[in-house]
Design a protein around this motif. Structure first.
Motif, PDB file in Angstrom:
ATOM      1  N   ALA A  37       0.829  -1.213   0.000  1.00 38.84           N
ATOM      2  CA  ALA A  37       0.000   0.000   0.000  1.00 38.84           C
ATOM      3  C   ALA A  37       0.866   1.266   0.000  1.00 38.84           C
ATOM      4  CB  ALA A  37      -0.928   0.000   1.205  1.00 38.84           C
ATOM      5  N   LEU A  38       2.062   1.169   0.618  1.00 43.68           N
ATOM      6  CA  LEU A  38       2.922   2.350   0.757  1.00 43.68           C
ATOM      7  C   LEU A  38       3.840   2.567  -0.445  1.00 43.68           C
ATOM      8  CD1 LEU A  38       3.817   1.910   4.514  1.00 43.68           C
ATOM      9  CD2 LEU A  38       2.788   3.972   3.534  1.00 43.68           C
ATOM     10  N   LYS A  39       3.904   1.575  -1.306  1.00 47.09           N
ATOM     11  CA  LYS A  39       4.835   1.620  -2.444  1.00 47.09           C
ATOM     12  C   LYS A  39       4.638   2.884  -3.295  1.00 47.09           C
ATOM     13  CE  LYS A  39       6.280  -1.445  -6.174  1.00 47.09           C
ATOM     14  NZ  LYS A  39       7.738  -1.437  -6.078  1.00 47.09           N
ATOM     15  N   GLY A  40       5.726   3.607  -3.521  1.00 47.58           N
ATOM     16  CA  GLY A  40       5.693   4.763  -4.416  1.00 47.58           C
ATOM     17  C   GLY A  40       5.205   6.059  -3.781  1.00 47.58           C
ATOM     18  N   LEU A  41       4.667   6.003  -2.555  1.00 45.66           N
ATOM     19  CA  LEU A  41       4.144   7.233  -1.936  1.00 45.66           C
ATOM     20  C   LEU A  41       5.256   8.016  -1.233  1.00 45.66           C
ATOM     21  CD1 LEU A  41       0.844   5.882  -0.315  1.00 45.66           C
ATOM     22  CD2 LEU A  41       1.200   6.809  -2.617  1.00 45.66           C
ATOM     23  N   THR A  42       5.278   9.344  -1.432  1.00 44.11           N
ATOM     24  CA  THR A  42       6.293  10.165  -0.767  1.00 44.11           C
ATOM     25  C   THR A  42       5.671  11.297   0.050  1.00 44.11           C
ATOM     26  OG1 THR A  42       6.503  11.511  -2.764  1.00 44.11           O
ATOM     27  CG2 THR A  42       8.073   9.701  -2.511  1.00 44.11           C
ATOM     28  N   ASP A  43       4.481  11.735  -0.301  1.00 43.65           N
ATOM     29  CA  ASP A  43       3.831  12.815   0.436  1.00 43.65           C
ATOM     30  C   ASP A  43       3.378  12.317   1.816  1.00 43.65           C
ATOM     31  OD1 ASP A  43       2.305  15.579   0.248  1.00 43.65           O
ATOM     32  OD2 ASP A  43       0.900  14.113   1.076  1.00 43.65           O
ATOM     33  N   PRO A  44       3.716  13.061   2.892  1.00 40.42           N
ATOM     34  CA  PRO A  44       3.392  12.597   4.246  1.00 40.42           C
ATOM     35  C   PRO A  44       1.897  12.308   4.445  1.00 40.42           C
ATOM     36  CG  PRO A  44       4.730  14.596   4.342  1.00 40.42           C
ATOM     37  CD  PRO A  44       4.456  14.331   2.906  1.00 40.42           C
ATOM     38  N   GLU A  45       1.053  13.174   3.906  1.00 38.77           N
ATOM     39  CA  GLU A  45      -0.386  12.974   4.100  1.00 38.77           C
ATOM     40  C   GLU A  45      -0.876  11.750   3.331  1.00 38.77           C
ATOM     41  OE1 GLU A  45      -2.525  15.060   6.272  1.00 38.77           O
ATOM     42  OE2 GLU A  45      -0.439  15.234   6.901  1.00 38.77           O
ATOM     43  N   GLU A  46      -0.320  11.525   2.154  1.00 41.02           N
ATOM     44  CA  GLU A  46      -0.706  10.335   1.386  1.00 41.02           C
ATOM     45  C   GLU A  46      -0.257   9.049   2.082  1.00 41.02           C
ATOM     46  OE1 GLU A  46       0.590  10.465  -2.701  1.00 41.02           O
ATOM     47  OE2 GLU A  46      -0.472  12.350  -3.082  1.00 41.02           O
ATOM     48  N   LYS A  47       0.934   9.114   2.702  1.00 44.38           N
ATOM     49  CA  LYS A  47       1.411   7.940   3.432  1.00 44.38           C
ATOM     50  C   LYS A  47       0.495   7.644   4.626  1.00 44.38           C
ATOM     51  CE  LYS A  47       5.796   9.331   3.951  1.00 44.38           C
ATOM     52  NZ  LYS A  47       7.207   9.271   4.364  1.00 44.38           N
ATOM     53  N   ARG A  48       0.155   8.700   5.382  1.00 46.11           N
ATOM     54  CA  ARG A  48      -0.754   8.520   6.518  1.00 46.11           C
ATOM     55  C   ARG A  48      -2.091   7.948   6.063  1.00 46.11           C
ATOM     56  NH1 ARG A  48      -0.028  11.172  11.613  1.00 46.11           N
ATOM     57  NH2 ARG A  48       2.044  12.084  11.631  1.00 46.11           N
ATOM     58  N   GLU A  49      -2.609   8.517   4.963  1.00 44.87           N
ATOM     59  CA  GLU A  49      -3.906   8.096   4.458  1.00 44.87           C
ATOM     60  C   GLU A  49      -3.856   6.623   4.028  1.00 44.87           C
ATOM     61  OE1 GLU A  49      -6.620   9.675   4.702  1.00 44.87           O
ATOM     62  OE2 GLU A  49      -7.870   8.281   3.553  1.00 44.87           O
ATOM     63  N   SER A  50      -2.757   6.239   3.403  1.00 41.62           N
ATOM     64  CA  SER A  50      -2.615   4.857   2.951  1.00 41.62           C
ATOM     65  C   SER A  50      -2.604   3.898   4.138  1.00 41.62           C
ATOM     66  CB  SER A  50      -1.326   4.727   2.133  1.00 41.62           C
ATOM     67  OG  SER A  50      -0.860   3.412   2.140  1.00 41.62           O
ATOM     68  N   ILE A  51      -1.908   4.297   5.209  1.00 40.66           N
ATOM     69  CA  ILE A  51      -1.866   3.460   6.417  1.00 40.66           C
ATOM     70  C   ILE A  51      -3.255   3.393   7.054  1.00 40.66           C
ATOM     71  CG2 ILE A  51      -0.948   3.359   8.771  1.00 40.66           C
ATOM     72  CD1 ILE A  51       1.730   4.333   7.585  1.00 40.66           C
ATOM     73  N   THR A  52      -3.936   4.528   7.102  1.00 37.36           N
ATOM     74  CA  THR A  52      -5.299   4.564   7.650  1.00 37.36           C
ATOM     75  C   THR A  52      -6.205   3.587   6.904  1.00 37.36           C
ATOM     76  OG1 THR A  52      -5.011   6.905   8.132  1.00 37.36           O
ATOM     77  CG2 THR A  52      -7.264   6.080   8.160  1.00 37.36           C
ATOM     78  N   GLN A  53      -6.164   3.704   5.572  1.00 41.17           N
ATOM     79  CA  GLN A  53      -7.039   2.873   4.746  1.00 41.17           C
ATOM     80  C   GLN A  53      -6.705   1.396   4.903  1.00 41.17           C
ATOM     81  OE1 GLN A  53      -9.751   3.780   3.020  1.00 41.17           O
ATOM     82  NE2 GLN A  53      -9.461   5.823   3.870  1.00 41.17           N
ATOM     83  N   THR A  54      -5.405   1.071   4.856  1.00 42.18           N
ATOM     84  CA  THR A  54      -4.995  -0.331   4.980  1.00 42.18           C
ATOM     85  C   THR A  54      -5.393  -0.876   6.347  1.00 42.18           C
ATOM     86  OG1 THR A  54      -3.115   0.180   3.564  1.00 42.18           O
ATOM     87  CG2 THR A  54      -3.036  -1.921   4.742  1.00 42.18           C
ATOM     88  N   PHE A  55      -5.138  -0.049   7.366  1.00 42.06           N
ATOM     89  CA  PHE A  55      -5.444  -0.484   8.730  1.00 42.06           C
ATOM     90  C   PHE A  55      -6.941  -0.724   8.916  1.00 42.06           C
ATOM     91  CE2 PHE A  55      -6.528   0.278  13.148  1.00 42.06           C
ATOM     92  CZ  PHE A  55      -5.630  -0.552  13.803  1.00 42.06           C
ATOM     93  N   TYR A  56      -7.770   0.296   8.606  1.00 42.47           N
ATOM     94  CA  TYR A  56      -9.203   0.190   8.892  1.00 42.47           C
ATOM     95  C   TYR A  56      -9.928  -0.749   7.945  1.00 42.47           C
ATOM     96  CZ  TYR A  56      -8.979   3.756  12.423  1.00 42.47           C
ATOM     97  OH  TYR A  56      -8.695   4.436  13.565  1.00 42.47           O
ATOM     98  N   LYS A  57      -9.705  -0.512   6.642  1.00 40.56           N
ATOM     99  CA  LYS A  57     -10.540  -1.202   5.674  1.00 40.56           C
ATOM    100  C   LYS A  57     -10.052  -2.625   5.426  1.00 40.56           C
ATOM    101  CE  LYS A  57     -11.276   0.677   1.557  1.00 40.56           C
ATOM    102  NZ  LYS A  57     -11.615   1.791   0.631  1.00 40.56           N
ATOM    103  N   ASP A  58      -8.746  -2.735   5.083  1.00 42.97           N
ATOM    104  CA  ASP A  58      -8.244  -4.036   4.654  1.00 42.97           C
ATOM    105  C   ASP A  58      -8.006  -4.980   5.829  1.00 42.97           C
ATOM    106  OD1 ASP A  58      -8.282  -2.739   2.288  1.00 42.97           O
ATOM    107  OD2 ASP A  58      -6.104  -2.426   2.172  1.00 42.97           O
ATOM    108  N   VAL A  59      -7.412  -4.434   6.910  1.00 41.76           N
ATOM    109  CA  VAL A  59      -6.996  -5.319   7.989  1.00 41.76           C
ATOM    110  C   VAL A  59      -8.038  -5.392   9.107  1.00 41.76           C
ATOM    111  CG1 VAL A  59      -5.241  -5.711   9.752  1.00 41.76           C
ATOM    112  CG2 VAL A  59      -4.564  -4.944   7.469  1.00 41.76           C
TER     113      VAL A  59
END
Lengths: 321, 321
Positions: free
Chosen positions: A99-121
């Motif tokens: 999910a984090l692959k290729g992301l560099t913007d701090p907010e996008e990284k946070r958002e990706s972790i949020t989404q992976t954590f809540y939705k996927d996991v």
């Protein structure tokens, strides 16, 4: 929606614990609740509050997202087992790194972790477990910083007006929403947590990914994990509020065995603070700083340069990402 | 080609000066020589040596490339006028900024400055002046680091086997090639240079562009120029070998007036060193470090974070770029 802070001087830990345990029981009723334990003070306090209220009806998981400090999953699980609280490790490293692959913007990284954590996991775990309630360690400083637009906390969907029940199928319980870190430590002590937990320095929700400027890869996590271990070993007796290592994306010129080495830089921060609202750099002795730089450049592959942050908060923040 | 170092203990400044003045006279004969004066110790010593040897047959220029420190061109020209050496300012800011546009790799930036300096600016001046000889302040540490592949010095074409006579139409004279910084300072003192020149901390050939990670633009030069001024003001009495400010490309989270500010970071380095071969971070008092961070974040637009480098050389180098 407004949340009223319980200031440290107005906090009666025993009364607070009783009230929160009662509230959790009354909200969850005969249902099941679920808790993702990170091992931080906030998360640990909420886990114990939940377990006191619900016993085995609280399902506690340690999400191994690959972003944790060295040996953290094993250490925390065994510590809670000693307290009688069963914790299950869920290995989802691959999901987070992809999910984090290729992301560099701090907010996008946070958002990706949020989404992976809540939705996927977590969404999936909740469905499998049958729990309708998710317990969260959101505290008063998180609320404040998120509302001010300084940082987007990964655990604060409700504060942002997102209907978590509709979107993910569960409801969030946040028992320590009105207290700041110093109050939470008092509650943790009163709950019988060991001191290494209730006095633990804060650690960010997105874990070591919050300590990386630029893309988060398994290799870069390994780099910052090694530096973090050294920084924690050297500064754990400093009495500081928090201490951390940050891996920069910028490369700097170094020299190895007489040859140019265009290498990595690690930034160290060590904070004096009461509640993370304001902070000053700890006046760490130069002997310690030089030892830190030497241990990091000797032992963490690729690192040729180490800096120490000397800025106050504000205008700095505690973390860089 | 091999160059033999004259060690500081073996250096007799009076004898060295006489020998070099004679050599310059014998090489240049009745011709004209040209010197680009930067205002650093090395460059200043070579200018005075050349002027002693050749008088008005040395044409001295200050190349205003837009990368210099605040008020540097005016200050240096008036200082040399007091010493009786005429210096002409050549404004080529636009040429340098357009050559640097879009470049982020340190070696490409250095190469671009080298090319602009030699081919576009200096080659042209030489042709106009009729001079066949270019005097250069290359020293023994430059030779060593370039041969070791650590850094590509902009003034060391001959050491790299480039035939400057064929390529650019002039020949390079390097009178201080066998001495290191400490020896050059002694020679400068013996030449009657003011102490503010002969004891000046080293400053890199590519000037402030060597203090910028990432692209060099007029705006980013302005940022690092302001930070440099503050660092030099606060550390000039420290007795350190060299002190500098570096503008990073990485952005970090900060906070301004209660709102998130994804801003810039400045890194400060301050070195204890005898000759730039090895170095240690100066143990600058924390009062000074905190004052530096405050002055920089208060006065340099966009900067929210300041670090201090705590690594030794090696594995660090003195400069970052």
């Amino acid at each position: 929606m407004s949340i009223k802070e319980i200031k440290i001087d107005d906090l009666n830990p025993g009364k607070f614990i009783k009230q929160k345990v009662d509230e959790i029981r009354s909200v969850v009723g005969n249902g099941l609740a679920i808790k993702a334990l990170s091992g931080g003070v906030d998360s640990s306090v909420v886990t114990i509050l939940g377990y006191r209220a619900l016993g085995d009806r609280l399902k506690t998981y340690f999400i191994e997202n690959g972003l944790m400090r060295e040996n953290e999953p094993q250490r925390i699980v065994s510590l809670f087992q000693k307290l009688g609280v069963p914790v299950k490790i869920v290995d989802v490293k691959e999901q987070f790194f992809s999910a984090l692959k290729g992301l560099t913007d701090p907010e996008e990284k946070r958002e990706s972790i949020t989404q992976t954590f809540y939705k996927d996991v977590f969404g999936k775990l909740v469905k499998e477990s049958g729990a309708k309630y998710l317990m969260q360690g959101t505290n008063y400083t998180d609320v404040e910083e998120t509302l001010a637009g300084i940082k987007r906390q990964h655990n604060i969907l409700e504060q942002l007006g997102i209907d978590t029940e509709g979107k993910y199928g569960y409801k969030i319980i946040e028992p320590i929403l009105e207290v700041r870190k110093s109050g939470i430590r008092k509650v943790g002590e009163a709950l019988g947590l060991p001191e290494e937990i209730y006095n633990r320095p804060p650690f960010p929700g997105p874990a070591l990914s919050a300590r990386i400027i630029g893309e988060v890869t398994q290799k870069r996590i390994e780099t910052v994990r090694k530096a973090t271990k050294i920084v924690e070993e050297e500064l754990c007796d400093s009495g500081a509020f928090q201490y951390l290592a940050i891996l920069h994306k910028d490369r700097v010129t170094g020299i190895r065995e007489g040859k140019r080495d265009y290498g990595l830089q690690i930034e160290i921060r060590c904070w004096e603070s009461k509640d993370a609202i304001t902070g000053s750099p700890t006046r760490v002795p130069y002997e310690t700083l030089e030892k830190l730089a030497k241990r990091i450049t000797d032992n963490v592959e690729g690192v040729v340069s180490v800096t120490y942050n000397i800025t106050k908060k504000p205008p700095s923040t505690i973390e860089a990402v």
